[in-house]
Design an enzyme around this catalytic site. Structure first.
Site, PDB file in Angstrom:
ATOM      1  N   CYS A  21      -9.492  -2.983 -10.787  1.00 61.68           N
ATOM      2  CA  CYS A  21      -8.623  -1.556 -10.103  1.00 61.68           C
ATOM      3  C   CYS A  21      -7.212  -2.021  -9.494  1.00 61.68           C
ATOM      4  CB  CYS A  21      -9.663  -0.956  -8.861  1.00 61.68           C
ATOM      5  SG  CYS A  21      -9.839  -2.620  -7.997  1.00 61.68           S
ATOM      6  N   HIS A  47       0.868  -1.348  -0.034  1.00 58.50           N
ATOM      7  CA  HIS A  47      -0.143   0.040   0.509  1.00 58.50           C
ATOM      8  C   HIS A  47       0.885   1.050  -0.040  1.00 58.50           C
ATOM      9  CE1 HIS A  47      -2.949  -3.087   1.508  1.00 58.50           C
ATOM     10  NE2 HIS A  47      -3.503  -2.046   0.169  1.00 58.50           N
TER      11      HIS A  47
HETATM   12  C1  PEP Z   1      -6.234  -4.467  -4.934  1.00 57.09           C
HETATM   13  O1  PEP Z   1      -5.917  -5.680  -4.402  1.00 57.09           O
HETATM   14  O2  PEP Z   1      -5.942  -4.714  -6.096  1.00 57.09           O
HETATM   15  C2  PEP Z   1      -6.658  -2.727  -5.193  1.00 57.09           C
HETATM   16  C3  PEP Z   1      -7.261  -2.591  -5.314  1.00 57.09           C
HETATM   17  O3  PEP Z   1      -6.893  -3.406  -3.274  1.00 57.09           O
HETATM   18  P1  PEP Z   1      -5.314  -2.621  -2.265  1.00 57.09           P
HETATM   19  O4  PEP Z   1      -4.525  -2.127  -3.460  1.00 57.09           O
HETATM   20  O5  PEP Z   1      -6.244  -1.567  -1.304  1.00 57.09           O
HETATM   21  O6  PEP Z   1      -5.652  -3.650  -1.688  1.00 57.09           O
END
Ligand code: PEP
Ligand code: MG
Length: 588
Positions: free
Chosen positions: A519, A196
């Site tokens: 996403c 993250h």
């Molecule tokens: C993902 O896991 O691709 C996502 C968009 O969520 P995060 O990166 O916040 O875990």
């Protein structure tokens, strides 16, 4: 100062771009405090430092206590009272000062030993009372240590300009506070490509290289540093020639980004006119203007947990309602997908017990494997009062714009059903109280766990939309930790298994006539975008900063070419073969 020798270190490229600046060693929240021996001359100074930290900690507690007296139950007031008493105990006042004088150790060192002593003395005793005392001493010590940090005054949000941050590991709550105008680059020892913290660094356009030996850097005489986030290179004390080369490179990058940005108002469409809608991933509600400026069709993923990652408590329903309402209004009719809190995993926060004394993370304890533990919807279903407060806030805000709800880390259809039931209950209650909501609020599932990808046909039937989160999907399918640099060579975003799963999810969504959006970070990678379009993805959500690049890439392809590319890719069974195929076929 004499010119120090140029040293080049190689690491893992995480966020592209060139950073040039002055090095700053940043002590992160989880990093061990520096434990050093002091000289006799430094004793008094150390004691003053300790007294100041103790004083600030007492003030914290007094403030918390007066807040809790008004809102909280007596238990929490009592705990805070115990902690305050502990801080007045001679063990904490004269006792610590004596230890500093006798051992010539700095305060951090003394506290580390104190915590260890208590743990050894009491942890073997199963008695809950003694366990509680250990917790108290750890809690009180952490609070004091927090005020002792030498770089405490230097918060991530208040770095001097042109800072190159050198630290063991970045956590999301700190990274999100960094300002791209002040921080020129990050360099860390730990950290993976889709951690993250990495996502935030990229979203802010801050170059970042991980897997670098920070301990070695500490031993060098550092004057200036260049970070090449595209190549994963850190150059310490660059020569004049090197500096000039990188200054020019940086200028070139800025100019080409400016050029792409000037075209970001154009539609995301292929040469032959197929529209691909580009939404924005958002962590900070204040950045809505930026995403509109960058040509986003709306917010495809609001990572709502960032509302509290750097604070000590969950936002209340009312606080959330005000924020969601403001966001929905600012988007002026564009959709806002609010993902319920995705907390846990690498996003554990140091929350204080709430007004009723519930210590959410304390009760989960230290998980051996947090990514597979009580994260996201699992956490929220364990504490339905938190989920309910968030859903109520979202439903109330839905009267002010087009809001969708997205559930993270779904691993079973039952989780979607439970959330739907709760939504129906809240909706009925709000209706009874004559509080307005939208008539229909779409509820979607994140597809980021193998079980949800395999069961996507069933999920597609019951959900209103699907959202493929490749950051986690890759991690869980390939069993390669997204935050660990030593598994980065196993973390293939275009592994054949991932492409097959994406194809399956798209097919199921199409069959149920439900939208599907992607996403994860792959949606912003120009070398992967064409294949995703070829696999049938027509909606992407990426950080606002990446929108110009994504649109530019889409506008260079025809849909048929992209489909052929995807078909060819699906014929490769090994990750390496596929990588080579894509490298040869996607260059434009
Ligand atoms: C993902 O896991 O691709 C996502 C968009 O969520 P995060 O990166 O916040 O875990
Ligand atoms: Mg995820």
């Amino acid at each position: 100062m004499a010119e120090a020798k140029e040293v080049i270190l190689r690491g893992l490229p995480i966020s592209k771009g060139i950073g040039i600046g002055m090095p700053i060693f940043f002590a992160g929240v989880d990093e061990d405090s520096p434990q050093v021996t002091i000289s006799k001359k430094e004793i008094e100074e150390e004691i003053i430092r300790y007294r100041r930290a103790l004083d600030l900690s007492r003030k914290d507690l007094e403030k918390l206590q007066s807040m809790s007296i008004q809102e909280g139950p007596p238990e929490i007031v009592a705990i805070l009272g115990t902690h305050l008493e502990m801080m007045q105990d001679p063990l904490m006042t004269s006792g610590i000062e004596e230890r500093i004088r006798e051992t010539l150790q700095n305060t951090e060192s003394i506290f580390r030993h104190l915590i260890e002593e208590y743990k050894q003395r009491f942890n073997s005793l199963q008695d809950a009372y003694f366990q509680e005392r250990v917790r108290d001493i750890v809690d009180v010590s952490q609070r004091i240590l927090g005020h002792l940090r030498p770089l405490q005054r230097l918060k991530m949000g208040e770095m001097p300009s042109n800072s190159i941050i050198l630290t063991h590991e970045l956590v999301p709550s700190e990274t999100v506070e960094a300002s791209a105008t002040l921080v020129s680059a990050f360099v860390t020892a730990a950290g993976g490509i889709t951690s993250h913290a990495a996502i935030i660094a990229r979203a802010k356009g801050i170059p970042y290289v991980a897997n670098v030996d920070i301990k070695l850097l500490k031993k060098l005489e550092l004057q200036s540093v260049i970070v090449d986030g595209s190549q994963g290179i850190v150059i310490v004390n660059p020569s004049r020639k090197t500096l000039k080369k990188y200054q020019e490179l940086k200028k070139g990058h800025l100019e080409s980004y400016k050029m792409l940005k000037s075209a970001s108002h154009l539609k995301g469409e292929t040469i032959d006119g197929y529209e691909v809608r580009i939404f924005a991933n958002l962590e900070n509600p204040k950045e809505i203007d930026l995403l509109i400026k960058n040509g986003a069709s709306g917010v495809g993923l609001f990572r709502s947990e960032y509302l509290f990652l750097s604070r000590k408590s969950f936002p209340t329903e009312e606080e959330q309602f005000q924020i969601y309402k403001r966001m929905a209004k600012a988007l002026r009719g564009r959709p806002l997908v609010i993902r319920t809190f995705d907390i846990g995993g690498d996003k554990k926060v140091d929350l204080l017990p709430d007004a009723r004394g519930i210590d959410y993370f304390g009760s989960i304890g230290d998980e051996l494997n947090p990514a597979l533990g009580c994260r996201a919807i699992r956490f929220l279903l364990r504490y339905p009062e938190l989920l309910e407060a968030q859903l109520r806030a979202i439903l109330r805000a839905s009267a002010f714009g087009e809001i969708h709800i997205l559930i993270p880390m779904v691993s079973d259809l039952g989780e979607l059903r439970e959330v739907r039931q709760l939504i129906a209950k809240i909706q009925k209650d709000l209706k009874g109280k004559k509080i307005k909501t939208a008539d229909h609020i779409p509820v979607g599932c994140m597809i980021e766990v193998p079980s949800s990808a395999i069961m996507c046909d069933a999920l597609a039937q019951e959900a209103d939309f699907l959202s493929i989160g490749t950051n986690d999907l890759v991690q869980y399918v390939l069993a390669a930790d997204r935050s660990n640099p030593s598994t980065s060579d196993l973390y293939f975003s275009t592994h054949p298994s991932i492409l097959r799963l994406i194809r399956m999810v798209v097919a199921s969504a199409n069959q149920s006539r439900k939208p599907v959006i992607l996403c994860g970070e792959t949606a912003a990678d120009p070398s992967i975008i064409p294949i995703l379009i070829g696999l049938g993805i027509r909606e992407f959500s990426v950080a606002a900063r990446h929108i110009p690049v994504v649109k530019h890439t889409i506008r260079k392809w025809r849909i048929l070419e992209a489909c052929r590319l995807a078909e060819g890719a699906l014929e490769h069974a090994s990750a390496q073969e596929l990588k080579e195929y894509l490298a040869a076929e996607t260059v434009r």
